[in-house]
Design a protein around this motif. Structure first.
Motif, mmCIF file in Angstrom:
data_model
loop_
_atom_site.group_PDB
_atom_site.id
_atom_site.type_symbol
_atom_site.label_atom_id
_atom_site.label_comp_id
_atom_site.label_asym_id
_atom_site.label_seq_id
_atom_site.Cartn_x
_atom_site.Cartn_y
_atom_site.Cartn_z
ATOM 1 N N MET A 11 138.196 40.222 118.548
ATOM 2 C CA MET A 11 138.451 38.791 118.612
ATOM 3 C C MET A 11 139.162 38.342 117.336
ATOM 4 S SD MET A 11 135.775 35.911 119.614
ATOM 5 C CE MET A 11 136.383 34.334 120.013
ATOM 6 N N ALA A 12 140.217 37.577 117.473
ATOM 7 C CA ALA A 12 141.004 37.116 116.329
ATOM 8 C C ALA A 12 140.253 36.034 115.561
ATOM 9 C CB ALA A 12 142.344 36.571 116.797
ATOM 10 N N THR A 13 140.353 36.115 114.241
ATOM 11 C CA THR A 13 139.787 35.059 113.405
ATOM 12 C C THR A 13 140.884 34.060 113.100
ATOM 13 O OG1 THR A 13 140.336 36.136 111.315
ATOM 14 C CG2 THR A 13 138.221 36.734 112.333
ATOM 15 N N LEU A 14 140.505 32.927 112.524
ATOM 16 C CA LEU A 14 141.512 31.916 112.174
ATOM 17 C C LEU A 14 142.574 32.469 111.239
ATOM 18 C CD1 LEU A 14 139.395 28.667 111.784
ATOM 19 C CD2 LEU A 14 141.030 29.218 113.567
ATOM 20 N N ASN A 15 142.195 33.378 110.342
ATOM 21 C CA ASN A 15 143.170 33.959 109.417
ATOM 22 C C ASN A 15 144.184 34.851 110.116
ATOM 23 O OD1 ASN A 15 141.991 32.677 107.249
ATOM 24 N ND2 ASN A 15 140.669 34.416 106.735
ATOM 25 N N ASP A 16 143.808 35.368 111.292
ATOM 26 C CA ASP A 16 144.693 36.274 112.020
ATOM 27 C C ASP A 16 145.741 35.561 112.869
ATOM 28 O OD1 ASP A 16 143.261 38.433 111.021
ATOM 29 O OD2 ASP A 16 141.926 38.520 112.760
ATOM 30 N N ILE A 17 145.514 34.288 113.163
ATOM 31 C CA ILE A 17 146.424 33.625 114.096
ATOM 32 C C ILE A 17 147.509 32.792 113.417
ATOM 33 C CG2 ILE A 17 144.842 33.651 116.042
ATOM 34 C CD1 ILE A 17 144.124 30.756 115.411
ATOM 35 N N GLY A 18 147.478 32.686 112.114
ATOM 36 C CA GLY A 18 148.543 31.977 111.411
ATOM 37 C C GLY A 18 149.759 32.879 111.266
ATOM 38 N N TYR A 19 150.823 32.310 110.772
ATOM 39 C CA TYR A 19 152.064 33.061 110.553
ATOM 40 C C TYR A 19 152.189 33.434 109.085
ATOM 41 C CZ TYR A 19 153.125 31.251 115.188
ATOM 42 O OH TYR A 19 153.072 30.947 116.521
ATOM 43 N N LYS A 20 152.678 34.651 108.833
ATOM 44 C CA LYS A 20 152.870 35.120 107.461
ATOM 45 C C LYS A 20 154.345 35.159 107.056
ATOM 46 C CE LYS A 20 148.607 37.839 107.404
ATOM 47 N NZ LYS A 20 148.025 37.083 108.493
ATOM 48 N N LYS A 21 155.206 35.407 108.049
ATOM 49 C CA LYS A 21 156.654 35.454 107.816
ATOM 50 C C LYS A 21 157.343 34.598 108.868
ATOM 51 C CE LYS A 21 157.260 40.067 105.835
ATOM 52 N NZ LYS A 21 157.972 41.351 106.063
ATOM 53 N N VAL A 22 157.970 33.532 108.409
ATOM 54 C CA VAL A 22 158.697 32.626 109.298
ATOM 55 C C VAL A 22 160.192 32.832 109.053
ATOM 56 C CG1 VAL A 22 159.177 30.200 109.815
ATOM 57 C CG2 VAL A 22 156.820 30.933 109.347
ATOM 58 N N PHE A 23 160.927 33.093 110.128
ATOM 59 C CA PHE A 23 162.375 33.273 110.052
ATOM 60 C C PHE A 23 163.033 32.128 110.796
ATOM 61 C CE2 PHE A 23 166.455 34.637 111.690
ATOM 62 C CZ PHE A 23 167.022 35.280 110.610
ATOM 63 N N VAL A 24 164.024 31.511 110.172
ATOM 64 C CA VAL A 24 164.769 30.456 110.853
ATOM 65 C C VAL A 24 166.224 30.885 110.961
ATOM 66 C CG1 VAL A 24 165.044 29.107 108.712
ATOM 67 C CG2 VAL A 24 165.341 27.987 110.926
ATOM 68 N N SER A 25 166.731 30.860 112.180
ATOM 69 C CA SER A 25 168.108 31.234 112.463
ATOM 70 C C SER A 25 168.956 29.967 112.520
ATOM 71 C CB SER A 25 168.170 31.976 113.806
ATOM 72 O OG SER A 25 169.503 32.294 114.126
ATOM 73 N N LEU A 26 169.900 29.859 111.606
ATOM 74 C CA LEU A 26 170.758 28.673 111.536
ATOM 75 C C LEU A 26 172.173 29.022 111.965
ATOM 76 C CD1 LEU A 26 169.519 27.136 108.164
ATOM 77 C CD2 LEU A 26 168.755 26.614 110.489
ATOM 78 N N ASP A 27 172.827 28.056 112.620
ATOM 79 C CA ASP A 27 174.150 28.330 113.187
ATOM 80 C C ASP A 27 175.270 27.470 112.611
ATOM 81 O OD1 ASP A 27 173.594 25.870 114.279
ATOM 82 O OD2 ASP A 27 173.581 26.539 116.361
ATOM 83 N N GLY A 28 174.954 26.654 111.612
ATOM 84 C CA GLY A 28 175.992 25.815 111.019
ATOM 85 C C GLY A 28 176.257 24.543 111.788
ATOM 86 N N SER A 29 175.501 24.292 112.849
ATOM 87 C CA SER A 29 175.716 23.089 113.654
ATOM 88 C C SER A 29 175.097 21.872 112.977
ATOM 89 C CB SER A 29 175.104 23.265 115.046
ATOM 90 O OG SER A 29 173.692 23.283 114.948
ATOM 91 N N GLU A 30 175.351 20.707 113.554
ATOM 92 C CA GLU A 30 174.786 19.465 113.022
ATOM 93 C C GLU A 30 173.265 19.482 113.080
ATOM 94 O OE1 GLU A 30 176.509 16.151 115.069
ATOM 95 O OE2 GLU A 30 178.553 16.734 114.555
ATOM 96 N N GLN A 31 172.711 20.257 113.981
ATOM 97 C CA GLN A 31 171.265 20.305 114.180
ATOM 98 C C GLN A 31 170.542 21.175 113.147
ATOM 99 O OE1 GLN A 31 169.969 22.318 117.748
ATOM 100 N NE2 GLN A 31 168.216 20.960 117.987
#
Length: 149
Positions: free
Chosen positions: A1-21
């Motif tokens: 069973m997963a604990t609260l510490n196991d369900i968070g994210y450790k590495k977040v990657f954001v892919s950007l495309d140069g758009s206005e968004q």
């Protein structure tokens, strides 16, 4: 069973495309990384297919495109680096075919547990021919994907 510490994210990657968004997408990634105490990786691929259609690959254009991208996100990168809840902020710019380069040179190397990307509005013809990056990510990654609208 997963604990609260196991369900968070450790590495977040954001892919950007140069758009206005992209500022909206990056801002969301900063919040998610801070809320999880996660490392933040910011990735961008300079699309070589566009440059290749010009004939010979004009590699002398790449440094200027790299610099312009980094300058466009600098205020938000500075904000992320100043946030003590984000242990690491790294910007990576690669050149190549977007999908292959994104997967092989960024995602396969970084191995994030969350990827954020924008829901870019391609025309129906471009979408039919190219598909979308978000759909590509859903089919080709083993981690969670957050598409920012």
């Amino acid at each position: 069973m997963a604990t609260l510490n196991d369900i968070g994210y450790k590495k977040v990657f954001v892919s950007l495309d140069g758009s206005e968004q992209q500022d909206k997408v990056l801002s969301r990634a900063i919040v998610v990384a801070a809320n999880n105490g996660a490392e933040l990786y910011i990735g961008h691929v300079i699309d070589s297919t566009v440059l290749e259609t010009a004939g010979a690959f004009p590699s002398d254009l790449i440094p200027g495109m790299d610099k312009a991208f980094r300058e466009s996100i600098e205020p938000l990168v500075t904000e992320a680096k100043a946030n003590d809840r984000i242990p690491k902020v790294e910007v990576q710019v690669k050149t190549g075919r977007i999908r292959e380069t994104l997967k092989e040179e960024l995602l396969d190397v970084i191995k994030p547990d969350l990827v954020l990307c924008g829901a870019r509005g391609l025309s129906s013809i471009k979408y039919a021919l190219l598909g979308s990056i978000s759909t590509f990510l859903l089919r080709n990654t083993d981690c969670d994907i957050l598409v920012v609208k």
